[in-house]
Design a protein around this motif. Structure first.
Motif, short mmCIF file in Angstrom:
data_model
loop_
_atom_site.label_atom_id
_atom_site.label_comp_id
_atom_site.label_asym_id
_atom_site.label_seq_id
_atom_site.Cartn_x
_atom_site.Cartn_y
_atom_site.Cartn_z
N SER A 193 0.82 -1.21 0.00
CA SER A 193 0.00 0.00 0.00
C SER A 193 0.86 1.26 0.00
CB SER A 193 -0.92 -0.01 1.23
OG SER A 193 -1.65 1.19 1.34
N GLY A 194 1.83 1.29 0.91
CA GLY A 194 2.70 2.46 0.98
C GLY A 194 3.49 2.65 -0.29
N GLY A 195 4.03 1.56 -0.84
CA GLY A 195 4.80 1.67 -2.07
C GLY A 195 3.95 2.12 -3.25
N ALA A 196 2.73 1.62 -3.32
CA ALA A 196 1.85 1.99 -4.43
C ALA A 196 1.45 3.46 -4.37
CB ALA A 196 0.60 1.11 -4.43
N SER A 197 1.49 4.05 -3.18
CA SER A 197 1.16 5.48 -3.07
C SER A 197 2.26 6.37 -3.59
CB SER A 197 0.88 5.82 -1.60
OG SER A 197 2.10 5.92 -0.86
N GLY A 198 3.45 5.82 -3.76
CA GLY A 198 4.60 6.61 -4.21
C GLY A 198 5.54 7.00 -3.10
N ALA A 199 5.18 6.68 -1.85
CA ALA A 199 6.01 7.04 -0.71
C ALA A 199 7.23 6.13 -0.60
CB ALA A 199 5.19 6.97 0.58
N THR A 200 8.23 6.58 0.14
CA THR A 200 9.36 5.74 0.50
C THR A 200 8.94 4.88 1.69
OG1 THR A 200 11.03 7.30 -0.30
CG2 THR A 200 11.72 5.74 1.40
N VAL A 201 9.20 3.56 1.61
CA VAL A 201 8.69 2.63 2.61
C VAL A 201 9.85 1.91 3.31
CG1 VAL A 201 7.16 0.67 3.02
CG2 VAL A 201 6.66 2.26 1.15
N VAL A 202 9.75 1.84 4.64
CA VAL A 202 10.70 1.10 5.47
C VAL A 202 9.92 0.02 6.22
CG1 VAL A 202 12.26 1.24 7.45
CG2 VAL A 202 12.30 3.03 5.70
N ALA A 203 10.43 -1.20 6.23
CA ALA A 203 9.78 -2.32 6.92
C ALA A 203 10.32 -2.44 8.34
CB ALA A 203 9.99 -3.61 6.16
N ILE A 204 9.41 -2.60 9.30
CA ILE A 204 9.75 -2.83 10.70
C ILE A 204 9.60 -4.32 10.97
CG2 ILE A 204 9.25 -2.21 13.08
CD1 ILE A 204 10.27 0.09 11.32
N THR A 205 10.69 -4.97 11.40
CA THR A 205 10.68 -6.42 11.49
C THR A 205 10.65 -6.98 12.90
OG1 THR A 205 13.11 -6.62 11.56
CG2 THR A 205 12.07 -6.48 9.38
N GLY A 206 10.83 -6.13 13.91
CA GLY A 206 11.08 -6.63 15.25
C GLY A 206 9.88 -7.06 16.06
N PHE A 207 8.67 -6.89 15.52
CA PHE A 207 7.47 -7.15 16.32
C PHE A 207 6.50 -8.06 15.59
CE2 PHE A 207 9.28 -2.98 16.97
CZ PHE A 207 9.68 -3.09 18.30
N THR A 208 7.04 -8.96 14.79
CA THR A 208 6.22 -9.81 13.95
C THR A 208 6.34 -11.26 14.38
OG1 THR A 208 8.02 -10.12 12.39
CG2 THR A 208 6.52 -8.30 11.98
#
Length: 244
Positions: A193-208
């Motif tokens: 969703s974030g990528g499709a909006s055109g924004a720069t996206v960072v993934a948070i991995t520590g709480f999954t």
């Protein structure tokens, strides 16, 4: 440059330099990104399934992660054999989770510190969540004063993630071009969703939960927000511009 390895901030590819641009705004997914609420949701899912005579399965949290409330309820019903009213189910699980969040706020590691830094720098923050309004508003009210200028929730009538609509609405709230904004996300649908909006996206991995695959348009993966400074955000934006 997409990376599916969790990085520390000392490993960012670019050093911040004078003139590097900061994001015009930062958009935060809520569950699993801004707050470590996934254990609350998993407990709530187990609670309502077993309350209605269903059989709990460890796949439920993985399937439910990042989904809209209507889709979550559809998933839960698959594990409940007896007929149950959708609205009853919705009220039960939301009531359970929001009660836990009010009792014990569960901010992710370093998120409050980063919110304070962004607010002090005049960079607006917006929550972009599929959760119901009451749950999102609760976290806005518990956040540092002035941290959030608005929020997008699952009751706003927008197409759900992975559609870009929620992040496009966040950009409208702050009056910014999505390409000038930074997104923190923790789920596949949210990253898309974030990528499709055109924004720069960072993934948070520590709480999954174990088994989540961070496959998406993110410029990098980070475990949490510990030690994150404004120049790191400028680095992320630079990586995003290179990607485009």
């Amino acid at each position: 440059m997409n990376s599916n390895e969790t990085l520390t901030f000392a490993q960012t590819d670019l050093d911040a330099e004078e003139g590097m641009r900061l994001p015009a705004a930062v958009f935060w997914d809520m569950d699993g990104t801004l707050i470590d609420s996934e254990p609350y949701w998993a407990d709530g899912e187990r609670y309502v399934i077993e309350k209605h005579g269903g059989q709990w399965n460890d796949d439920v949290p993985l399937r439910a992660r990042g989904q809209s409330t209507p889709r979550l309820l559809e998933i839960l019903k698959e594990y409940i054999s007896e007929p149950v009213d959708t609205e009853v189910l919705r009220c039960e699980i939301i009531g359970y989770v929001i009660g836990r969040e009010k009792e014990t706020p569960c901010w992710t590691t370093g998120s409050l510190e980063l919110l304070r830094k962004l607010a002090a720098a005049g960079i607006p923050n917006v929550i972009v969540s599929a959760s119901p309004r009451a749950m999102v508003r609760n976290m806005v009210e518990q956040a540092p004063e002035g941290a959030f200028v608005g929020y997008v929730c699952g009751e706003d009538g927008l197409a759900a993630k992975p559609d870009p609509a929620p992040y496009l609405r966040a950009a409208e709230i702050v009056g910014a071009d999505p390409q000038d904004c930074l997104v923190f996300e923790d789920s596949k649908v949210g990253l898309e969703s974030g990528g499709a909006s055109g924004a720069t996206v960072v993934a948070i991995t520590g709480f999954t939960p174990e088994g989540v695959v961070f496959d998406g348009p993110q410029v990098t993966n980070i475990k949490d927000y510990t030690g994150l400074e404004l120049d790191d955000l400028a680095n992320f934006m630079e990586l995003g511009s290179i990607e485009r």
